[in-house]
Design a protein around this motif. Structure first.
Motif, PDB file in Angstrom:
ATOM      1  N   ASN A 267     -28.985  39.926  70.631  1.00 19.80           N
ATOM      2  CA  ASN A 267     -27.897  39.020  71.008  1.00 19.80           C
ATOM      3  C   ASN A 267     -27.070  39.671  72.102  1.00 19.80           C
ATOM      4  O   ASN A 267     -26.562  40.777  71.920  1.00 19.80           O
TER       5      ASN A 267
ATOM      6  N   SER B  24     -24.192  38.712  75.418  1.00 21.92           N
ATOM      7  CA  SER B  24     -23.333  37.730  76.077  1.00 21.92           C
ATOM      8  C   SER B  24     -23.937  37.386  77.434  1.00 21.92           C
ATOM      9  O   SER B  24     -24.137  38.271  78.270  1.00 21.92           O
ATOM     10  N   TRP B  25     -24.221  36.108  77.659  1.00 20.05           N
ATOM     11  CA  TRP B  25     -24.821  35.701  78.933  1.00 20.05           C
ATOM     12  C   TRP B  25     -23.842  35.890  80.085  1.00 20.05           C
ATOM     13  O   TRP B  25     -24.250  35.943  81.239  1.00 20.05           O
ATOM     14  N   GLU B  26     -22.559  36.011  79.801  1.00 20.72           N
ATOM     15  CA  GLU B  26     -21.579  36.249  80.861  1.00 20.72           C
ATOM     16  C   GLU B  26     -21.617  37.696  81.351  1.00 20.72           C
ATOM     17  O   GLU B  26     -21.271  37.976  82.491  1.00 20.72           O
TER      18      GLU B  26
ATOM     19  N   TRP C 148     -24.458  40.045  80.505  1.00 17.28           N
ATOM     20  CA  TRP C 148     -25.782  40.649  80.571  1.00 17.28           C
ATOM     21  C   TRP C 148     -26.853  39.627  80.915  1.00 17.28           C
ATOM     22  O   TRP C 148     -26.811  38.494  80.456  1.00 17.28           O
ATOM     23  N   MET C 149     -27.818  40.073  81.701  1.00 19.21           N
ATOM     24  CA  MET C 149     -29.035  39.304  81.909  1.00 19.21           C
ATOM     25  C   MET C 149     -30.134  40.099  81.200  1.00 19.21           C
ATOM     26  O   MET C 149     -30.310  41.293  81.459  1.00 19.21           O
TER      27      MET C 149
ATOM     28  N   LYS D 284     -36.303  38.268  73.763  1.00 24.00           N
ATOM     29  CA  LYS D 284     -35.068  38.518  73.023  1.00 24.00           C
ATOM     30  C   LYS D 284     -35.295  38.425  71.521  1.00 24.00           C
ATOM     31  O   LYS D 284     -34.438  38.803  70.742  1.00 24.00           O
TER      32      LYS D 284
ATOM     33  N   CYS E 237     -32.193  45.188  80.513  1.00 23.32           N
ATOM     34  CA  CYS E 237     -31.000  44.373  80.756  1.00 23.32           C
ATOM     35  C   CYS E 237     -30.437  44.702  82.126  1.00 23.32           C
ATOM     36  O   CYS E 237     -30.644  45.800  82.656  1.00 23.32           O
TER      37      CYS E 237
ATOM     38  N   PRO F 198     -25.516  44.554  74.326  1.00 20.38           N
ATOM     39  CA  PRO F 198     -26.343  43.684  73.483  1.00 20.38           C
ATOM     40  C   PRO F 198     -26.466  44.288  72.082  1.00 20.38           C
ATOM     41  O   PRO F 198     -26.443  45.511  71.914  1.00 20.38           O
TER      42      PRO F 198
END
Length: 173
Positions: free
Chosen positions: A93, A95-97, A99-100, A105, A125, A136
């Motif tokens: 898990n 945060s898409w804000e 980490w890419m 996943k 990442c 993450p």
């Protein structure tokens, strides 16, 4: 968590209390009830550890490998894991804000049912923002959270540096 049931969940007739003195001359009734308690699991079956990040630090836009070590602390018991005993379901898990995530996943990894078995789960990442951000997190959905030891727990925040300065120039041909 294990559930422990004390007595039964049915009501019973009240018990008359004996008066202690003249001021207690009126008869009082005492009702007893039962409680359902949950005992914490003090003997986890799995341990998850966040492995150290590169000493060079993290930078916005640069790939970094996040690694977690998963270890079986005791031999497999049928009630601790669901479905397949020699595989562990993992989920990352992030945060898409912040980490890419490159790659899977979520997936299954083989883990022997014997005590002391270890695996390392790695994901690539790319940090997207500079500052102190939550890294993450690795979850094991097929294992009850009370059966997982995360000691020491993963870092609460990691420092991500801004991108390295770059410059370009034109050369005439």
């Amino acid at each position: 968590m294990e559930s422990v049931v004390i007595e039964t969940l049915e009501a019973h007739t009240p018990v008359a209390m004996v008066p202690n003195g003249p001021e207690d001359a009126a008869q009082h009734l005492m009702f007893r009830s039962s409680l359902v308690l949950q005992q914490p699991v003090l003997d986890p079956c799995m341990a998850v550890g966040f492995l150290p990040l590169p000493s060079s630090g993290l930078r916005v836009g640069q790939l970094v490998t996040m690694k977690w070590r998963v270890e079986r602390l005791k031999d497999f018991k049928a009630n601790m894991l669901s479905d397949k005993s020699d595989e562990v379901l993992y989920e990352v898990n992030a945060s898409w804000e912040n980490w890419m995530v490159a790659g899977r996943k979520r997936g299954h990894v083989p883990l022997s049912t014997n005590q002391g078995s270890r695996i390392v789960i790695s994901i690539l990442c790319v940090p997207l923002v500079a500052g102190y951000v939550r890294p993450p997190q690795l979850c094991l959905p097929s294992v009850d959270e009370a059966n997982i030891s995360s000691n020491p727990p993963g870092p609460h925040l990691v420092c991500v540096l801004p991108p390295a300065l770059s410059s370009s120039y034109c050369v005439s041909a």
